[in-house]
Structures are given as structure tokens and as C-alpha cells.
Scaffold this active site. Structure first.
Site, PDB file in Angstrom:
ATOM      1  N   ARG A  92     -76.473  11.032  60.953  1.00  0.00           N
ATOM      2  CA  ARG A  92     -76.337  10.334  59.666  1.00  0.00           C
ATOM      3  C   ARG A  92     -75.685   8.968  59.918  1.00  0.00           C
ATOM      4  O   ARG A  92     -76.331   7.939  59.801  1.00  0.00           O
ATOM      5  CB  ARG A  92     -75.511  11.200  58.693  1.00  0.00           C
ATOM      6  N   ASP A  93     -74.433   8.932  60.344  1.00  0.00           N
ATOM      7  CA  ASP A  93     -73.782   7.625  60.577  1.00  0.00           C
ATOM      8  C   ASP A  93     -74.442   6.911  61.764  1.00  0.00           C
ATOM      9  O   ASP A  93     -74.549   5.680  61.791  1.00  0.00           O
ATOM     10  CB  ASP A  93     -72.279   7.797  60.823  1.00  0.00           C
ATOM     11  N   HIS A 144     -77.084   4.089  61.293  1.00  0.00           N
ATOM     12  CA  HIS A 144     -76.734   2.658  61.222  1.00  0.00           C
ATOM     13  C   HIS A 144     -76.904   2.007  62.594  1.00  0.00           C
ATOM     14  O   HIS A 144     -77.465   0.933  62.720  1.00  0.00           O
ATOM     15  CB  HIS A 144     -75.276   2.483  60.780  1.00  0.00           C
ATOM     16  N   SER A 160     -64.124   3.680  55.805  1.00  0.00           N
ATOM     17  CA  SER A 160     -65.459   3.134  56.078  1.00  0.00           C
ATOM     18  C   SER A 160     -65.437   1.797  56.793  1.00  0.00           C
ATOM     19  O   SER A 160     -66.418   1.398  57.411  1.00  0.00           O
ATOM     20  CB  SER A 160     -66.225   2.959  54.767  1.00  0.00           C
ATOM     21  N   HIS A 194     -62.690  10.819  57.853  1.00  0.00           N
ATOM     22  CA  HIS A 194     -63.805  10.214  58.587  1.00  0.00           C
ATOM     23  C   HIS A 194     -63.346   8.829  59.032  1.00  0.00           C
ATOM     24  O   HIS A 194     -62.944   8.017  58.199  1.00  0.00           O
ATOM     25  CB  HIS A 194     -65.011  10.138  57.640  1.00  0.00           C
ATOM     26  N   HIS A 209     -63.540   5.091  61.345  1.00  0.00           N
ATOM     27  CA  HIS A 209     -64.316   4.083  62.090  1.00  0.00           C
ATOM     28  C   HIS A 209     -63.346   3.383  63.038  1.00  0.00           C
ATOM     29  O   HIS A 209     -62.145   3.318  62.785  1.00  0.00           O
ATOM     30  CB  HIS A 209     -65.009   3.093  61.141  1.00  0.00           C
TER      31      HIS A 209
END
Lengths: 295, 339
Positions: free
Chosen positions: B12-13, B16, B167, B194, B196
């Protein structure tokens, strides 16, 4: 000329903005401002302005069917389905500002006259109302287009509880509206809420996928003509960037700054709905010659 | 020993990082490996969730439903997860078909201040007996109290857990501790995090989240994801084991997938270059980086400046159209100052 009587259902921000616009109209007068909530600030404000109010919503019209010829519905999609049944039987001309997808879809610069022969007029959505005229102009410029996409951003503060709970209905109704008016095979609509302070203006980006390089001069001319026509009833419509062509797509960014009647200026998304609804109601009123006769 | 649930969002991520071009074979081979490694939940689909494939965000090579069904064929014990953002994906067009095809966990996602846009989606998922996780994005933009208030709404709609997403990779461990603690204290449902890696804090932040009470961590293999990437699944698993937590997974099996599968399909290694560091400093969505690079090259503007300006304007995930607009404005400004 005698003014035509209107009722406004839904006493939130949109209903109150409609009220301000109706009170200014030389063709319309508000005879009933009705909702469900007893502690509605909108009801209190309307009462202060000397407007007849009710917390019985559509039942107030049922009790006194002669109170209005036109009904603005700024409640929510689910409620409009019920209101339309009742008001339809009473022969009322309805302007539905919810994404109910029920009535005849109207974008004033594209089908105002045709709309007047229908009884339940749906204003689609704010994204649809502000962008379908441009999508239509793009489609006229490049008739072979197979896909159109709309990404809208609005200020969080301009999205009330109904908008939020109806977000799927917004997406589906906006897409349906784009497909209906442009005839494009496939469309997509997206909505972002942005909580920045100061609040952002309504911002719409249209993308059109096209295989052949289009004549950007013609597109520009058509788009500018749309701005001029829309400004007649929504003065805050303007182009932010484009149209530009790159990598097989035309991009056009537009924005709507509200009139600041009751809603703040950043809420152009709501202003365009109330402007369009009042524009249709005024046209209807002119045709009925103030006597409530059918056009 | 406390067991931490590791969610795998590589498909999913990672979308990108693949510019949304995962092939059927990428998904098939990765899903099969995840199943055999004992991954509990594997999330697939467009990077911005179901229904987000678009000119605005980036078009996927395959449809979300194709990704879902390809992955589903490989899964037996691993649950399939999908993510959606109301305003992009709808119950009717996206959630119903994905759940029908086998999705069991749905991450219903919104900007951190807009929880009430998720009500219908969360209610739908929980009403049909599937698991709904409420996801708040861009959590560096809101206080612990503010996040708790939003998370409580999602809990009220029926979410069985709340996932806080950093995010923009803009948070430091003490921010994460404060936010996860606030949620842990004020909610009855489990809390997740989650990360980054724009500021190089992804693993440290994930560990801080667990130590503050998070029950699950959303990760990607090798950190393969938007911007500077995510918290790498194999690393946090190893780190958690070393810190005395259980995960039910074997870090060596994960290393095998990282080197044997992900390293082979990666477009390029995940690294924190200037643009990605600037994105973390600016506090803008990690997925903006490649678009800012393209717009910067086209209009002759430093992509870092574009990201900093987007940060000042508090542009949120999903508003990709502002990137080009800001690039054009900065180019104009640059031209004017030269005069």
C-alpha cells in the site's frame, strides 16, 4: 410586481445564507424558515429579522400549504427524499441543495430554462455546481475526451455536519453530474477538507485526459466565456491557473470566493450553491408573474 | 511478554515509491512471501487508498480490485487489509467490492482534524462484522488532546483501533510518546502508530509508540514507502525483540523477503535526500516529494522551496494539485526579483 413566496427548509449555515439572499431579491420573499432543531441559531436569527419560523420542518408546509410556492431544501440527502414526496403532491417548486441525486440536475448556465419545467430541481453539489460549466467547456473544446477528473479542496470550517455525513453522496453525485452534462464516458470526483487558518477558498482542479494535443487557445476562450456567464450569478468565480496542456492532460484550476452574505467569503463552495438556487428561483418567480401560476 | 501486532503495508505505502506501478507479479510474489512469513495483516491498494487512483494523486497500473484479488489468492492465514479515505473512496464503489473479495480489515482514514467524515465508512465496516481501524493522518499538525477528541469520535462510530500516522515524518520520539499516551489513556480501543523516516526517526518513533502503549505498528518491508519511506518491518521486528517484546514473527524470515523480493522490485533505494528531509521539516505529506521534484524541474524552482511553502500553507494529503500551483507562483516570484 408581487414577490413569490418561498420557504426554506434547513436552518443551518446554508439555509441562513439563502435567507439573506432571498431577503435581498426583488422577486422573492421568505414566508417560512423551518428546521427541526429547537435551539437552532438560524431560527433565532430569522425570528429577529421578523421572519416566520417553525421547528416542524416540512410539516409546517403541510399544515399551511398556501404559505409558499417555492421550497429551498438545505437539509440533507436522506431528508430530501422524504420532503420531495410530500412537497411534490402539494405542487411546490423545489430547489434541492442536498446531494440527493433525486431531482432534475440543474447548472444554471447550461440548462436553466429546461429546469423550469421540472418540479424538483437538484443543484448537484458545490464541486459540481462550480466545475461542471468548466468541464462542459473543456469537453466542447475536445469532444474526443474520454476521462474528466475533479479534485476539490474546501475549508474544513465550510463543511457542516451534513456535508461530512454525506461525503460519499457528494463524490457520487458530483461524478454523475459531470458525466451527465459533459457526456464524457468516465469521470471522477474527489474532495479534500483543509483545516488551515485563515481558511482556504474553495479550490477546484479539473483534469481532462486527451490523446491529441488540443488547441489551448480555443480552450482558454471557452473557459473565459464560462467565467463571464457564471459571474452573473456567482461573482466570486475566477481562474487560478491554466488551462495548461502537458503529458496528455489539460489542467484547469479555478476558485470561488463567496459573496460573504451570511457565510464567510472563504465558503465559496456554499455561496455557489445558494447563488445558483436563488438564480433558478428568481427565474421561476419571473415566469409565474408573482401569482404562483405554472410557467 | 507483551505481543505487538506488526501490520504490513508494503503493498500500500510502497505504491508511492513505485509511482503506483506495482505489477501483478510484484503483488503475487510479495503476498505469497508475506503469508509464508506469518504476516498477520497485509494491506494492499493505491498508496492513498481505494479509489485514489487518479490524475491528481497518480494512476495505478492495475485497479484496486485487481490488486486485492491477486493478493487474496495467495493468502490463507494472513488477513487482507485495505485503506480508504472518505472523499476519495466510497462505501458503494470501493469498500463493498473489496470486502466481498475478501478484505477483512479496513483502515478508514482522514486528515487528523476531520474524523466525522469517516462515520459512515466505519459504521458500514463494523456493521458487517469486519474490523474497522480509524486512521488519523498528518498527526504532527494536532495536539495530543485534539487527536484524542478525534479518535474518540472514531471509537464511537465503531472503530476497533486507532492508528496515528506521522504522514510527513515530522515527529520526534517525545511527540509520539505524548500523543500515543494521550490516546492510550482516553480510549478503550487499541492504539497504533505509522511512521515516516524523513527526519530519520521512523524506528525510534515506532519504538517510542510501543513504549507508550501502542499495541500495533504499521510498517513496510525495507521501509519501502512514500517520501523517505516508513518504519522498516524487519528492523522494528528485530528492535522490538531486542527490547523484550514479542511479535510472532521471525526477523530472519523478514530479512529474506526484504533482500530477496523487495530489493529486486524497488525503483530505487529508499534514502533521506535533501528533498525528503525538507518534506519532514516542512511537515508536508511524504507522497508529495516526487511531484515536487517534477514540478521543480519543469518550472526551474528548488523542490525543497516548494515543499517549505506548501508547509507554510498547511496543505494536507490529497491536495497534490497545489504543488504545481505553488511551483508556478515561486517561479513567477523568482522572475520578478531578478528584474
Amino acid at each position: 410586481m408581487e414577490k413569490v413566496k418561498v420557504a426554506i427548509l434547513g436552518t443551518g449555515n446554508i439555509g441562513t445564507d439563502l435567507l439573506v439572499k432571498v431577503m435581498r431579491s426583488s422577486h422573492l420573499e421568505c414566508s417560512l424558515f423551518a428546521g427541526r432543531s429547537k435551539d437552532s441559531q438560524g431560527i433565532a436569527r430569522a425570528r429577529e429579522m421578523g421572519i416566520s419560523t417553525s421547528t416542524d420542518s416540512v410539516d409546517a408546509i403541510l399544515r399551511d400549504p398556501g404559505c409558499c410556492d417555492i421550497v429551498f431544501d438545505s437539509t440533507n440527502a436522506e431528508s430530501h427524499l422524504k420532503h420531495a414526496l410530500v412537497l411534490g403532491k402539494l405542487g411546490k417548486f423545489m430547489l434541492d441543495l442536498t446531494p440527493s441525486k433525486l431531482g432534475f440536475m440543474c447548472v444554471p448556465i447550461l440548462n436553466l430554462k429546461e429546469s423550469l419545467s421540472h418540479q424538483d430541481i437538484n443543484l448537484i453539489t458545490c464541486g459540481g455546481q462550480s466545475s461542471i460549466p468548466f468541464a462542459h467547456a473543456l469537453m466542447v473544446s475536445c469532444p474526443k475526451t474520454e476521462y474528466i477528473e475533479l479534485a476539490s479542496s474546501i475549508a474544513s470550517k465550510s463543511a457542516g455536519p451534513s456535508t461530512r455525513i454525506n461525503i460519499d453522496e457528494y463524490v457520487l453525485a458530483t461524478r454523475k453530474g459531470i458525466e451527465h452534462f459533459t457526456g464524457v464516458k468516465r469521470a471522477k470526483a474527489m474532495l479534500n477538507l483543509n483545516p488551515a487558518e485563515p481558511p482556504i477558498n474553495m479550490h477546484n482542479t479539473l483534469y481532462m485526459e486527451t490523446k491529441d494535443e488540443p488547441d489551448i487557445g480555443t480552450i482558454r476562450k471557452n473557459v473565459l466565456a464560462v467565467v463571464e456567464q457564471m459571474k452573473r450569478y456567482t461573482p466570486g468565480v475566477h481562474i487560478v491557473a491554466g488551462p495548461v496542456y502537458e503529458e496528455g492532460r489539460v489542467t484547469l484550476i479555478t476558485s470561488v470566493i463567496g459573496a460573504g452574505d451570511f457565510l464567510p467569503k472563504y465558503a465559496g463552495n456554499l455561496d455557489i450553491m445558494t447563488c445558483a438556487a436563488v438564480a433558478v428561483a428568481e427565474e421561476y418567480a419571473k415566469r409565474t408573474d408573482g401569482k404562483g401560476a405554472k410557467p | 511478554m507483551k505481543e505487538i501486532l506488526i501490520i504490513d503495508s508494503t503493498l500500500r505505502d510502497g505504491s508511492h515509491a513505485m509511482r503506483h506501478h506495482f505489477t501483478a507479479e510484484n503483488v503475487r510474489s510479495y503476498a505469497a512471501a508475506a503469508e509464508s512469513a506469518g504476516v498477520k495483516v497485509l494491506v494492499v491498494g493505491h498508496g492513498n487508498g481505494l479509489g485514489a487512483s487518479s490524475l491528481q494523486i497518480g494512476k495505478s497500473l492495475l485497479s484496486d480490485m485487481e490488486y486485492v484479488s491477486i493478493a487474496m489468492k495467495e493468502l490463507k492465514n494472513t488477513k487482507l487489509g485495505v485503506l480508504t479515505v472518505p472523499g476519495f473512496g466510497t462505501v458503494k464503489d470501493d469498500l463493498e467490492p473489496a470486502i466481498k473479495a475478501g478484505a477483512e480489515v479496513v483502515f478508514v482514514t482522514c486528515h487528523c482534524t476531520e474524523a466525522d467524515t469517516t462515520q459512515k465508512h466505519i459504521e458500514y465496516v463494523s456493521s458487517i462484522g469486519k474490523e474497522a481501524i480509524g486512521v488519523l493522518m498528518m498527526t504532527h499538525m494536532l495536539s495530543p488532546e485534539g487527536l484524542l477528541e478525534q479518535a474518540q469520535k472514531m471509537q464511537g462510530y465503531g472503530a476497533s483501533g486507532i492508528l496515528l500516522m506521522d504522514s510527513a515524518g515530522a515527529s520526534l520520539p517525545h511527540d509520539v510518546t505524548a500523543k500515543v499516551s494521550a490516546l492510550k489513556k482516553g480510549l478503550n480501543v487499541k492504539v497504533g502508530f505509522h511512521a515516516h523516516n524523513n527526519l530519520g526517526m521512523a524506528v525510534a518513533n515506532a519504538l517510542a509508540a510501543v513504549e507508550a502503549g501502542a499495541a500495533f505498528i504499521d510498517t513496510t518491508m525495507r521501509g519501502y514507502g512514500a517520501g523517505a519511506g516508513n518504519c522498516p518491518m524487519e528492523i522494528i521486528t528485530a528492535v522490538l525483540h531486542k527490547s523484550g517484546y514479542a511479535t510472532g514473527m521471525d526477523e530472519f524470515a523478514l530479512m529474506g523477503i526484504s533482500d530477496g523480493i523487495v530489493a529486486k522490485f524497488m525503483k530505487k533505494p529508499i534514502e533521506i535526500d535533501g528533498v525528503r528531509l525538507a518534506s519532514g521539516l516542512a511537515g508536508v505529506f511524504s507522497g508529495f516529494c516526487p511531484i515536487a521534484e517534477r514540478a521543480g524541474a519543469r518550472f526551474g524552482v528548488d523542490p525543497k522551496e516548494i515543499l517549505m511553502e506548501l508547509g507554510r500553507r498547511k496543505i494536507v494529503a490529497g491536495q497534490e494539485d497545489y504543488i504545481t500551483e505553488v511551483a508556478i507562483e515561486l517561479a513567477k516570484r523568482k522572475k520578478e526579483t531578478k528584474k
